[in-house]
Design an enzyme around this catalytic site. Structure first.
Site, PDB file in Angstrom:
ATOM      1  N   SER A  44      48.699  30.722  19.287  1.00 30.39           N
ATOM      2  CA  SER A  44      48.219  32.049  19.701  1.00 30.39           C
ATOM      3  C   SER A  44      49.326  33.103  19.686  1.00 30.39           C
ATOM      4  O   SER A  44      50.420  32.888  20.212  1.00 30.39           O
ATOM      5  CB  SER A  44      47.617  31.977  21.107  1.00 30.39           C
ATOM      6  OG  SER A  44      47.210  33.274  21.490  1.00 30.39           O
ATOM      7  N   LYS A  90      34.208  30.386  23.899  1.00 31.13           N
ATOM      8  CA  LYS A  90      33.507  31.675  24.054  1.00 31.13           C
ATOM      9  C   LYS A  90      32.031  31.522  24.431  1.00 31.13           C
ATOM     10  O   LYS A  90      31.492  32.352  25.164  1.00 31.13           O
ATOM     11  CB  LYS A  90      33.653  32.495  22.775  1.00 31.13           C
ATOM     12  CG  LYS A  90      35.083  32.944  22.544  1.00 31.13           C
ATOM     13  CD  LYS A  90      35.244  33.687  21.234  1.00 31.13           C
ATOM     14  CE  LYS A  90      36.712  34.029  21.016  1.00 31.13           C
ATOM     15  NZ  LYS A  90      36.931  34.729  19.737  1.00 31.13           N
ATOM     16  N   GLY A 122      29.647  29.477  15.956  1.00 28.18           N
ATOM     17  CA  GLY A 122      30.115  29.236  17.326  1.00 28.18           C
ATOM     18  C   GLY A 122      30.171  30.575  18.040  1.00 28.18           C
ATOM     19  O   GLY A 122      29.445  31.516  17.695  1.00 28.18           O
ATOM     20  N   TYR A 141      44.459  34.094  11.947  1.00 25.20           N
ATOM     21  CA  TYR A 141      45.608  34.929  11.573  1.00 25.20           C
ATOM     22  C   TYR A 141      46.892  34.112  11.486  1.00 25.20           C
ATOM     23  O   TYR A 141      47.930  34.614  11.075  1.00 25.20           O
ATOM     24  CB  TYR A 141      45.796  36.082  12.584  1.00 25.20           C
ATOM     25  CG  TYR A 141      45.943  35.588  13.992  1.00 25.20           C
ATOM     26  CD1 TYR A 141      44.835  35.435  14.812  1.00 25.20           C
ATOM     27  CD2 TYR A 141      47.186  35.201  14.482  1.00 25.20           C
ATOM     28  CE1 TYR A 141      44.953  34.928  16.099  1.00 25.20           C
ATOM     29  CE2 TYR A 141      47.319  34.695  15.761  1.00 25.20           C
ATOM     30  CZ  TYR A 141      46.196  34.565  16.557  1.00 25.20           C
ATOM     31  OH  TYR A 141      46.321  34.052  17.827  1.00 25.20           O
TER      32      TYR A 141
END
Ligand code: ATR
Length: 376
Positions: A91, A142, A225, A315
């Site tokens: 992250s 999430k 998802g 990313y």
């Protein structure tokens, strides 16, 4: 983030069914001068730059350095926020958010916590009990988090997933305020409120990075998802003409397609790969986070050459094999860096009540992902 009133009929079904949650409307926060603001003296730069390039990432562990601008002293007033994910060590959110917090002059810190799905509920309760300021949630939390927060912002009712949590206290007048505003008095109750900041971020990023005109476009979306579901609903709200949904678990893609048919009659949505060309193909799966992952697209059913533009929400690595393949085939490509930036900036605004220092956050993110000498 768009906040609009939602009738029950427009809420995603898995939220409507969740009757235990409070429907109390979001109370606008009053932005008092932050009690935990401290004016920190400028610190001398260390001899070595502690940012690490993305090539080094696979070797990173918990003991890597903290960039110097975040290294103000932690003390008993320091407030905490965190991102929960599994995996989480890739992250770039801590680099981005700590730069933003430092630029705002806040004595807050942003951590990354490896939280397995089976402990998500207790980890959210833990943050609440420890009076964290807020949380971000990433893969695979999430959707799960929708069941574990005490209240929803309209954005969660609209998009059906939670990527941001604000921890709030109730004052003696019954008003819910961000927990950090309680310094002299104690709240009589504490709760978590869920938000979704991904939806606006994904479409802004598609427009800015790829120049995609979404209205009237044909889109192939891989993944259903938390992130995929939000992207699908937001694309439909942007009036794409045709949306093709593909997911390993077919039933999840079918459920999202049904939701879109119910809410957006003008959008042609189907589960499966398209014939012919699409304007953009988006990866919203977690495939690509690990170097051994297969491509998220079935090359026998769809060639990335059929996509004018290809977007990967991942990313790190900055160019997944998915993006490399698309680039080699002549498609325009973009990774999820600016999606991360925009969702994170909005989260910071939700927590602090202040405008996010976007340029500072973008710079920190870019350095963290591409290395210190690359300007993007
Ligand atoms: P997030 O909340 O970040 O979107 P998620 O809800 O766990 O995380 O979604 C991960 C996505 O990656 C899902 O679309 C998932 O497919 P399933 O719905 O079938 O689980 C997809 N995904 C994860 N691992 C995968 C794999 N090995 N092969 C194919 N798809 C995978």
């Amino acid at each position: 983030m768009r906040r609009r009133s939602q009738s029950a009929a427009t809420e995603p079904s898995h939220i409507r069914e969740n009757s235990r949650h409070s429907r109390k409307p979001y109370s606008p926060i009053c932005v008092n001068p932050c009690p935990s603001v401290v004016n920190l003296p400028p610190r001398p730069r260390p001899a070595t730059n502690l940012f690490l390039g993305f090539e080094l990432w696979p070797r990173l562990n918990y003991n890597h350095g903290v960039p110097d601008e975040f290294a103000s002293p932690i003390d008993a007033s320091t407030r905490l926020c965190a991102v929960y994910g599994f995996p989480i060590r890739h992250s770039a959110s801590p680099a981005m958010q700590n730069a933003g917090l430092a630029a705002l002059g806040l004595n807050w810190r942003y951590l990354a916590c490896e939280v397995a799905p089976e402990t998500l509920r207790s980890a959210i309760e833990g943050a609440k009990n420890m009076r964290f300021v807020g949380l971000n949630l990433t893969v695979p939390h999430k959707l799960l988090a929708v069941d574990f927060v005490d209240a929803f912002d309209d954005s969660v009712k609209t998009w059906g997933a939670v990527n941001t949590v604000r921890i709030e206290g109730r004052d003696k007048n019954g008003t819910w305020l961000p927990i950090w505003q309680f310094t002299e008095t104690q709240p009589d109750k504490i709760r978590t409120q869920g938000f979704n900041t991904d939806a606006e971020a994904v479409t802004r990023s598609l427009r800015e990075d790829l120049g995609v005109e979404l209205a009237g476009s044909r889109v192939l979306l891989l993944g259903a998802g938390g992130a995929g579901r939000v992207a699908a609903l937001k694309l439909a709200a942007e009036n794409v003409a045709e949306l093709f949904l593909v997911n390993r678990t077919h039933s999840k893609a079918s459920a999202v397609a049904a939701e879109i048919r119910r809410r957006h009659l003008n959008v042609k949505v189907q589960v499966g790969y398209p014939r012919g060309e699409v304007d953009v193909c988006i990866n919203a799966t977690s495939l690509g986070l690990s170097p051994d992952d297969p491509l998220p697209v079935d090359a026998k059913q769809f060639s990335l050459r059929q996509a004018h533009a290809v977007y990967d929400m991942i990313y790190r690595p900055a160019e997944t094999q998915f993006l490399q393949t698309a680039k080699a085939g002549g498609s325009k490509i973009a990774n999820g860096l600016s999606m991360l930036l925009y969702q994170g900036a909005k989260a910071l605004e939700i927590w602090t009540g202040q405008s996010a220092p976007i340029a500072v956050m973008r710079e920190a993110l870019t350095k963290n992902v591409y290395g210190p000498n690359v300007s993007k």
